[in-house]
Design a protein around this motif. Structure first.
Motif, PDB file in Angstrom:
ATOM      1  N   TYR A 191      -1.324  85.715  10.993  1.00 62.31           N
ATOM      2  CA  TYR A 191      -1.848  84.549  11.710  1.00 62.31           C
ATOM      3  C   TYR A 191      -3.350  84.701  11.865  1.00 62.31           C
ATOM      4  CZ  TYR A 191      -1.739  87.585  15.868  1.00 62.31           C
ATOM      5  OH  TYR A 191      -1.923  88.615  16.758  1.00 62.31           O
ATOM      6  N   GLU A 192      -4.004  83.575  12.092  1.00 59.54           N
ATOM      7  CA  GLU A 192      -5.461  83.562  12.209  1.00 59.54           C
ATOM      8  C   GLU A 192      -5.865  82.400  13.107  1.00 59.54           C
ATOM      9  OE1 GLU A 192      -9.380  83.288   9.269  1.00 59.54           O
ATOM     10  OE2 GLU A 192      -7.389  83.754   8.444  1.00 59.54           O
ATOM     11  N   GLY A 193      -6.442  82.726  14.243  1.00 60.85           N
ATOM     12  CA  GLY A 193      -6.908  81.686  15.149  1.00 60.85           C
ATOM     13  C   GLY A 193      -8.224  81.102  14.668  1.00 60.85           C
ATOM     14  N   PHE A 194      -8.498  79.891  15.117  1.00 55.32           N
ATOM     15  CA  PHE A 194      -9.779  79.271  14.798  1.00 55.32           C
ATOM     16  C   PHE A 194     -10.176  78.320  15.917  1.00 55.32           C
ATOM     17  CE2 PHE A 194      -6.497  76.644  12.852  1.00 55.32           C
ATOM     18  CZ  PHE A 194      -6.852  75.348  13.195  1.00 55.32           C
ATOM     19  N   MET A 195     -11.468  78.098  16.026  1.00 60.83           N
ATOM     20  CA  MET A 195     -12.006  77.163  17.009  1.00 60.83           C
ATOM     21  C   MET A 195     -13.142  76.370  16.396  1.00 60.83           C
ATOM     22  SD  MET A 195     -13.811  77.901  20.708  1.00 60.83           S
ATOM     23  CE  MET A 195     -14.322  76.503  21.739  1.00 60.83           C
ATOM     24  N   TYR A 196     -13.131  75.076  16.673  1.00 61.25           N
ATOM     25  CA  TYR A 196     -14.236  74.200  16.276  1.00 61.25           C
ATOM     26  C   TYR A 196     -14.774  73.508  17.521  1.00 61.25           C
ATOM     27  CZ  TYR A 196     -13.124  74.547  11.282  1.00 61.25           C
ATOM     28  OH  TYR A 196     -12.916  75.003  10.002  1.00 61.25           O
ATOM     29  N   THR A 197     -16.054  73.292  17.548  1.00 62.65           N
ATOM     30  CA  THR A 197     -16.655  72.500  18.615  1.00 62.65           C
ATOM     31  C   THR A 197     -17.297  71.254  18.011  1.00 62.65           C
ATOM     32  OG1 THR A 197     -18.796  73.647  18.522  1.00 62.65           O
ATOM     33  CG2 THR A 197     -17.110  74.540  20.017  1.00 62.65           C
ATOM     34  N   PHE A 198     -17.353  70.211  18.847  1.00 65.96           N
ATOM     35  CA  PHE A 198     -17.871  68.911  18.420  1.00 65.96           C
ATOM     36  C   PHE A 198     -18.855  68.431  19.470  1.00 65.96           C
ATOM     37  CE2 PHE A 198     -13.629  69.723  16.914  1.00 65.96           C
ATOM     38  CZ  PHE A 198     -13.753  69.505  15.552  1.00 65.96           C
ATOM     39  N   PRO A 199     -20.031  67.942  19.067  1.00 67.85           N
ATOM     40  CA  PRO A 199     -21.148  67.800  20.013  1.00 67.85           C
ATOM     41  C   PRO A 199     -21.101  66.588  20.938  1.00 67.85           C
ATOM     42  CG  PRO A 199     -21.839  67.154  17.808  1.00 67.85           C
ATOM     43  CD  PRO A 199     -20.449  67.705  17.680  1.00 67.85           C
ATOM     44  N   LYS A 200     -20.477  65.486  20.536  1.00 65.39           N
ATOM     45  CA  LYS A 200     -20.625  64.252  21.296  1.00 65.39           C
ATOM     46  C   LYS A 200     -19.313  63.806  21.946  1.00 65.39           C
ATOM     47  CE  LYS A 200     -24.190  62.514  18.108  1.00 65.39           C
ATOM     48  NZ  LYS A 200     -24.512  61.441  17.135  1.00 65.39           N
ATOM     49  N   GLU A 201     -19.427  63.153  23.097  1.00 64.38           N
ATOM     50  CA  GLU A 201     -18.254  62.577  23.763  1.00 64.38           C
ATOM     51  C   GLU A 201     -17.530  61.610  22.829  1.00 64.38           C
ATOM     52  OE1 GLU A 201     -16.998  63.105  26.824  1.00 64.38           O
ATOM     53  OE2 GLU A 201     -18.565  64.412  27.628  1.00 64.38           O
ATOM     54  N   GLU A 202     -18.314  60.812  22.105  1.00 63.45           N
ATOM     55  CA  GLU A 202     -17.718  59.774  21.242  1.00 63.45           C
ATOM     56  C   GLU A 202     -17.109  60.345  19.962  1.00 63.45           C
ATOM     57  OE1 GLU A 202     -22.319  59.350  20.944  1.00 63.45           O
ATOM     58  OE2 GLU A 202     -20.795  59.842  22.467  1.00 63.45           O
ATOM     59  N   ASP A 203     -17.173  61.658  19.774  1.00 68.40           N
ATOM     60  CA  ASP A 203     -16.476  62.288  18.647  1.00 68.40           C
ATOM     61  C   ASP A 203     -14.964  62.286  18.848  1.00 68.40           C
ATOM     62  OD1 ASP A 203     -18.831  62.907  17.301  1.00 68.40           O
ATOM     63  OD2 ASP A 203     -19.005  64.883  18.244  1.00 68.40           O
ATOM     64  N   LEU A 204     -14.501  62.013  20.077  1.00 69.78           N
ATOM     65  CA  LEU A 204     -13.074  62.106  20.391  1.00 69.78           C
ATOM     66  C   LEU A 204     -12.226  61.221  19.476  1.00 69.78           C
ATOM     67  CD1 LEU A 204     -10.744  63.079  22.202  1.00 69.78           C
ATOM     68  CD2 LEU A 204     -11.283  61.173  23.748  1.00 69.78           C
ATOM     69  N   ALA A 205     -12.557  59.947  19.362  1.00 65.04           N
ATOM     70  CA  ALA A 205     -11.707  59.029  18.591  1.00 65.04           C
ATOM     71  C   ALA A 205     -11.616  59.407  17.110  1.00 65.04           C
ATOM     72  CB  ALA A 205     -12.198  57.593  18.756  1.00 65.04           C
ATOM     73  N   PRO A 206     -12.736  59.598  16.398  1.00 63.33           N
ATOM     74  CA  PRO A 206     -12.598  59.973  14.984  1.00 63.33           C
ATOM     75  C   PRO A 206     -11.912  61.323  14.788  1.00 63.33           C
ATOM     76  CG  PRO A 206     -14.902  60.079  15.673  1.00 63.33           C
ATOM     77  CD  PRO A 206     -14.156  59.383  16.762  1.00 63.33           C
ATOM     78  N   LEU A 207     -12.119  62.242  15.723  1.00 64.40           N
ATOM     79  CA  LEU A 207     -11.485  63.547  15.604  1.00 64.40           C
ATOM     80  C   LEU A 207      -9.962  63.438  15.741  1.00 64.40           C
ATOM     81  CD1 LEU A 207     -11.612  66.603  15.376  1.00 64.40           C
ATOM     82  CD2 LEU A 207     -12.103  66.706  17.832  1.00 64.40           C
ATOM     83  N   ILE A 208      -9.498  62.664  16.707  1.00 62.39           N
ATOM     84  CA  ILE A 208      -8.053  62.483  16.877  1.00 62.39           C
ATOM     85  C   ILE A 208      -7.448  61.844  15.630  1.00 62.39           C
ATOM     86  CG2 ILE A 208      -6.306  61.189  18.167  1.00 62.39           C
ATOM     87  CD1 ILE A 208      -7.239  63.611  19.677  1.00 62.39           C
ATOM     88  N   ASP A 209      -8.155  60.914  15.022  1.00 67.09           N
ATOM     89  CA  ASP A 209      -7.636  60.276  13.804  1.00 67.09           C
ATOM     90  C   ASP A 209      -7.637  61.236  12.612  1.00 67.09           C
ATOM     91  OD1 ASP A 209      -6.960  57.836  14.949  1.00 67.09           O
ATOM     92  OD2 ASP A 209      -8.986  57.032  14.713  1.00 67.09           O
ATOM     93  N   ILE A 210      -8.505  62.232  12.639  1.00 64.38           N
ATOM     94  CA  ILE A 210      -8.467  63.294  11.616  1.00 64.38           C
ATOM     95  C   ILE A 210      -7.296  64.229  11.886  1.00 64.38           C
ATOM     96  CG2 ILE A 210      -9.662  65.395  10.846  1.00 64.38           C
ATOM     97  CD1 ILE A 210     -12.304  63.810  11.146  1.00 64.38           C
ATOM     98  N   ILE A 211      -7.071  64.539  13.145  1.00 69.07           N
ATOM     99  CA  ILE A 211      -6.007  65.470  13.522  1.00 69.07           C
ATOM    100  C   ILE A 211      -4.631  64.939  13.175  1.00 69.07           C
ATOM    101  CG2 ILE A 211      -4.825  66.449  15.563  1.00 69.07           C
ATOM    102  CD1 ILE A 211      -7.632  66.840  16.802  1.00 69.07           C
ATOM    103  N   ARG A 212      -4.391  63.634  13.378  1.00 70.41           N
ATOM    104  CA  ARG A 212      -3.040  63.072  13.250  1.00 70.41           C
ATOM    105  C   ARG A 212      -2.370  63.386  11.911  1.00 70.41           C
ATOM    106  NH1 ARG A 212      -4.256  58.340  14.142  1.00 70.41           N
ATOM    107  NH2 ARG A 212      -4.370  57.593  12.005  1.00 70.41           N
ATOM    108  N   PRO A 213      -2.959  63.014  10.751  1.00 64.22           N
ATOM    109  CA  PRO A 213      -2.262  63.318   9.496  1.00 64.22           C
ATOM    110  C   PRO A 213      -2.137  64.813   9.218  1.00 64.22           C
ATOM    111  CG  PRO A 213      -4.458  62.406   9.054  1.00 64.22           C
ATOM    112  CD  PRO A 213      -4.201  62.231  10.517  1.00 64.22           C
ATOM    113  N   LEU A 214      -3.112  65.596   9.667  1.00 58.86           N
ATOM    114  CA  LEU A 214      -3.029  67.043   9.480  1.00 58.86           C
ATOM    115  C   LEU A 214      -1.883  67.629  10.305  1.00 58.86           C
ATOM    116  CD1 LEU A 214      -6.818  68.053   9.628  1.00 58.86           C
ATOM    117  CD2 LEU A 214      -5.390  67.818   7.587  1.00 58.86           C
ATOM    118  N   ARG A 215      -1.694  67.073  11.487  1.00 56.91           N
ATOM    119  CA  ARG A 215      -0.638  67.582  12.370  1.00 56.91           C
ATOM    120  C   ARG A 215       0.745  67.161  11.864  1.00 56.91           C
ATOM    121  NH1 ARG A 215       2.135  70.513  14.541  1.00 56.91           N
ATOM    122  NH2 ARG A 215       2.642  70.716  16.743  1.00 56.91           N
TER     123      ARG A 215
END
Length: 600
Positions: free
Chosen positions: A298-322
């Motif tokens: 196993y291998e943990g990972f962490m990403y950070t995102f700079p802006k509050e408004e990054d939430l919506a596009p990030l969630i839409d990226i996460i959905r198909p990957l999840r």
């Protein structure tokens, strides 16, 4: 016992105490305890108390009934709650009241606590309660903190503490990858037992903190952070004492001599397990659970995102990957404010003004931490042999870096006590205790959760985030949002941290929560789990077709529990004896938890 005495007691350790910490976490737990008590100003209660008597029974008759029960279980296993209420902390928590209460601590308080050792003794307690019409409230270990802890919904109920004497691991099957446990088995205990037996090919899934009951967490539909994170979905087989005293086994357990109780949950006929989850229809005394195979790396990972408004596009990226399981585990997307609080440093070190902490101060504090400044942080885990991990991590990296300014954090750049490593351990099935730290944000730190469910869509994440921030700002409360992403849904877990010795801040927290539940329901978002004080309100939001679901629940309650003795009011389900007598807690009813008597 005073504050200093509580602070100086030694943290209990496994296996000496069923609710203890593993030895590998002892120093960390001791340090956590020290920090918690350092920020505690609430005075310890010293005076003896008169035990609360539940409505519907005379005091003399109640005391006589407890003596009768002591004759059955042994007097040492029936404790009258006539002592000062000691809050303790996570590893030494009370079983008489809510240590993080948002009301007066005498509202949700037990009259007595009883300790059965077998299913048969649980039966005898239930039969006793029916005989005397005394409300009983079962707990596994009472660590459902943020949702009411060990406190009973009906004041004066007799708490049945199943954990102290029913804490056996009945089976760990290394071939079928299953286990069978009693209510007092914690994640710490199960993890240690698997390691002691040398079953390195078995993993367990653990929640943020490992001290809770495996049964209690699953029955309340709690989550963990591996691919086996949906704990209720991973259970297989229940033994249940019904409110009238009969015992049933569900699924394959109903077949005498079966060998598949923990491997096939359904059996034959209606699947009844669901009615024993988040309900007051029975007391679970045994439960089977599936275990995860060691993925071979196993291998943990962490990403950070700079802006509050990054939430919506990030969630839409996460959905198909999840959904496609490239993002394999139940991961967390946390806001920077909670990340700053997770250091365990009090808010006053950064800001002493009124109202929510300004975001420029939060970002300044984050910039001085090892992870650096950001608005959102994603904690994930990749499983399998190295070549498989490399392929999946490359896909994740390419997708996440579509967000401008996204950074992948190098774990080698972080100190050993950084929060990242606690998330990595939990996602590898290793119980931890790090998650306590953000409660130190306020003096006498307590927390209570707002927990709505939504689809994994950017529009939904934005709507809930905006709603949460607006209402938190209204009440001057710092906003701690964390999105917990399942396969096709996500839970938004918002922890409201408050000073439980400050009536003003407790009222603000409760008013904030009531607004959040009400406004979220108008937008189509319902809670998946809630605190005792909010159960009636939340249940009332599930009111399609003239509250047809609650009417169905009440029919089941009256059929299974004709005397209305088992956990009345839990999850908003009231038995006939209590109905329409003012027991429901809503905004309009105020902060009193009791109604006007019970039906004779």
């Amino acid at each position: 016992m005073g504050v200093q005495e509580e602070a100086s007691s030694v943290v209990p350790v496994l296996p000496a105490k069923h609710s203890g910490i593993p030895q590998y976490l002892f120093e960390k737990a001791t340090a956590a305890k020290k920090t918690i008590f350092k920020g505690r100003t609430k005075p310890a209660k010293q005076r003896q108390r008169v035990p609360v008597v539940p409505q519907g029974i005379e005091r003399d008759a109640f005391i006589a009934a407890l003596e009768e029960l002591g004759g059955q279980l042994g007097k040492e296993n029936v404790e009258v709650n006539d002592k000062p209420l000691v809050d303790g902390w996570y590893m030494e928590h009370p079983n008489t009241h809510d240590m993080m209460t948002i009301l007066d601590e005498e509202e949700f308080v037990a009259s007595a606590v009883v300790y059965p050792s077998t299913t048969e003794e649980v039966q005898s307690i239930v039969q006793w309660a029916n005989k005397h019409k005394i409300p009983i409230f079962p707990i596994s270990m009472g660590r459902n903190l943020g949702y009411g802890g060990a406190a009973p919904r009906v004041r004066g109920s007799v708490v049945i503490d199943l954990g102290r004497r029913m804490n056996r691991i009945l089976d760990i099957n290394p071939e079928d990858y299953t286990c069978l446990v009693e209510p007092g088995v914690s994640y710490y205990g199960l993890y240690e037992a698997i390691k002691e037996r040398g079953y390195d090919h078995l993993w367990i899934d653990v929640p943020d903190l490992g001290g809770g009951s495996v049964i209690g967490n699953a029955v309340d539909r709690g989550v963990g952070y591996t691919p086996y994170g949906d704990h209720w979905a991973c259970h297989s087989g229940l033994e249940v004492v019904l409110p009238t005293g009969e015992v049933i086994r569900t699924g394959m357990g109903a077949l005498p001599g079966n060998n598949t109780w923990q491997t096939f949950p359904y059996g034959f006929g209606p699947f009844s397990d669901g009615i024993f989850s988040q309900s007051n229809y029975g007391i679970v005394t045994k439960m089977g659970m599936t275990l995860m195979p060691n993925p071979g790396g196993y291998e943990g990972f962490m990403y950070t995102f700079p802006k509050e408004e990054d939430l919506a596009p990030l969630i839409d990226i996460i959905r198909p990957l999840r959904i496609s399981m490239i993002l394999e585990n139940v991961a967390q997307l946390r806001h920077v404010t909670q990340s700053v609080a997770a250091r365990g440093i009090p808010r006053s070190k950064f800001y002493s003004g009124s109202g929510p902490i300004p975001m420029d101060i939060v970002h300044k504090a984050a910039a001085e931490q090892p992870v650096g400044d950001h608005s959102w942080g994603y904690y994930g885990m990749c499983y399998g042999p190295e070549h498989i991990r490399k392929h999946k991590l490359a896909i994740i990296d390419a997708e996440f870096k579509k967000i401008p300014g996204a950074r992948k954090i190098d774990p080698k750049s972080l100190p050993e006590d950084e929060y990242y490593f606690a998330r990595e351990r939990v996602a590898a099935g290793i119980p931890d205790i790090h998650e306590l730290r953000w409660v130190n944000w306020t003096p006498n730190g307590a927390h209570i959760a707002f927990s709505p469910v939504s689809p994994i869509r950017g529009t939904d994440a934005t709507a809930l985030n905006d709603l949460g921030r607006r209402i938190h700002d209204k009440y001057g409360i710092d906003f701690f949002p964390a999105f917990i992403v399942g396969l096709r849904e996500m839970h938004l877990i918002v922890e409201i941290v408050f000073d439980r010795d400050d009536p003003e801040r407790k009222k603000a927290a409760l008013d904030c929560l009531r607004d959040l539940v009400e406004e979220a329901a108008k937008l189509g978002y319902g809670e998946y789990r809630t605190h005792l004080v909010l159960m009636d309100q939340v249940a009332g939001t599930y009111n399609w077709n003239d509250s047809a679901l609650m009417k169905f629940n009440e029919k089941l309650k009256d059929a299974l529990d004709p005397n209305g003795i088992l956990a009345p009011g839990r999850c908003g389900i009231w038995p006939k004896r209590y109905r329409n007598r003012g027991w429901e807690m809503t905004r309009e009813s105020g902060v009193k938890s009791e109604g006007n008597g019970v039906e004779p």
